[in-house]
Design an enzyme around this catalytic site. Structure first.
Site, PDB file in Angstrom:
ATOM      1  N   SER A 118       0.822  -1.130  -0.046  1.00 21.95           N
ATOM      2  CA  SER A 118       0.166   0.021   0.093  1.00 21.95           C
ATOM      3  C   SER A 118       0.941   1.299   0.089  1.00 21.95           C
ATOM      4  CB  SER A 118      -0.963  -0.248   1.359  1.00 21.95           C
ATOM      5  OG  SER A 118      -1.319   1.303   1.260  1.00 21.95           O
ATOM      6  N   TYR A 148      -1.838  -0.700  10.713  1.00 23.72           N
ATOM      7  CA  TYR A 148      -1.973  -1.221   9.145  1.00 23.72           C
ATOM      8  C   TYR A 148      -0.831  -0.645   8.464  1.00 23.72           C
ATOM      9  CZ  TYR A 148      -3.882  -1.313   4.337  1.00 23.72           C
ATOM     10  OH  TYR A 148      -3.983  -1.472   3.082  1.00 23.72           O
TER      11      TYR A 148
END
Ligand SMILES: NC(=O)c1ccc[n+]([C@@H]2O[C@H](COP(=O)([O-])OP(=O)(O)OC[C@H]3O[C@@H](n4cnc5c(N)ncnc54)[C@H](O)[C@@H]3O)[C@@H](O)[C@H]2O)c1
Length: 329
Positions: free
Chosen positions: A197, A210
């Protein structure tokens, strides 16, 4: 060992002669020059590839296993790979969404198989590998895509959320690699795609654990590439692509916060999948989705001092708002 004993062993070794020293120095100089030549060749090759990219490779004979095909980018990648005549193995914890994906592929006369598996369960992943090998064949492309993203201020993130994120995003990916990599290594043929990501390139508010999982995905991919390259056996047939999407409209990022919407639009899952499949077929090592963020949000800020990066981040005010509480309870 005593100092005397150590001294005795040292004394037994013959000091190198001037001739030997000269040969060693010449060898080292040769090695340094050869390394410099190779670095320049690599630089020119990558500049050449920007203007004349590699033809996308044929995936029609491949068995492509994708985790998280029940929704979002996983589904879209599965559809695209099936259209390219690959055999697609769809894996998800959610059988309903996954069956829908398989039905969509079959409607388009593609080849797809459905398997239910929680990728955070190591034993289940190894059982999956055995089953797929018997029923479909040896997987040649693994797309580690399944992931979750609870968004919450760090100190409000629950233990369950932190554990789940790490077990799925990080450990799930590792179990899949440990299960599906060996047959690829045996044939020196395969491709690993991992969904990291942009949050694995730059830190972001409400995404502290995350971000940690996605930095980990990138680290695992980089380290695995080094390990395979430095093995004595030739594993050059194993390709690796790490994907770092920004915000993709799958619903995973519930409340995206974007100040300059025209400059940094969320990407549609179909567009993201198109870019990922294309990057895999061109054997790119790492990409952002969209591609222009590679320079503007990753490479360029790396050249700036930390304080300047912080000022830039605060100005663009891009990130995600927190989730409703108890979403993962
Ligand atoms: N959507 C974004 O904005 C975005 C941005 C950057 C990175 N990513 C990453 O891309 C990947 C895909 O994201 P998405 O938005 O398409 O997600 P999504 O939520 O739309 O789909 C994820 C799929 O994974 C499955 N899944 C979840 N846990 C699983 C488990 N334990 N075992 C097997 N399957 C499981 C879900 O059932 C779902 O079908 C994720 O790794 C995510 O972190 C997404």
């Amino acid at each position: 060992m005593s100092e005397r004993g150590y001294g005795r062993i040292m004394a037994e070794q013959e000091p190198p002669t001037t001739y030997e020293k000269t040969i060693d120095a010449l060898k080292l100089t040769g090695e340094i020059l050869w390394t410099i030549v190779q670095i320049w060749v690599a630089i020119f090759q990558s500049i050449y590839a920007v203007f004349f990219p590699m033809e996308p490779k044929d995936v029609s004979g491949e068995i492509i296993l994708i985790s998280g095909t029940g929704h979002g980018m996983g589904r879209e990648m599965a559809l695209r790979f099936a259209r390219l005549k690959a055999t697609v193995v769809c894996v998800d914890i959610n059988p309903k969404g996954n069956q829908e994906t398989v039905d969509m592929i079959k409607q388009e006369k593609g080849k797809a198989f459905r398997y239910e598996c929680d990728i955070s369960d190591r034993a289940a992943v190894f059982a999956l590998q055995q089953k797929v090998a018997q029923e479909v064949g040896s997987v040649t492309v693994l797309v580690n895509n399944a992931g979750i993203m609870p968004c919450r201020p760090f100190l409000e993130t629950t233990e369950k959320e932190v554990r789940l994120m790490n077990e799925i995003n990080v450990m799930g990916g590792i179990w899949m690699l440990q299960a599906f990599l060996p047959p690829m290594l045996a044939r020196n043929h395969g491709h690993i795609v991992a969904m990291a990501s942009m949050a694995g390139m730059v830190g972001s508010k409400n995404l502290v654990p995350y971000c940690g999982t996605k930095f980990a995905v990138r680290g695992i991919m980089q380290a695995l590439a080094v390990e395979l390259r430095q093995e004595e056996k030739d594993y050059s047939g194993i390709k690796m692509t790490t994907v770092c999407p920004y915000i993709v409209n799958t619903g995973l990022a519930h409340n995206p916060k974007i100040r300059f919407k025209d400059l940094m639009k969320p990407v549609e899952p179909s567009d993201a999948a198109e870019q990922i499949v294309n990057a895999m077929r061109r054997e790119l090592v790492e990409i952002t989705v969209p591609g222009d963020l590679w320079y503007s949000s990753y490479k360029f800020p790396q050249l700036l001092p930390a304080r300047a990066v912080a000022i830039l981040q605060d100005f663009t005010k891009t990130g995600v708002e927190p989730h409703a509480p108890n979403q993962f309870e």
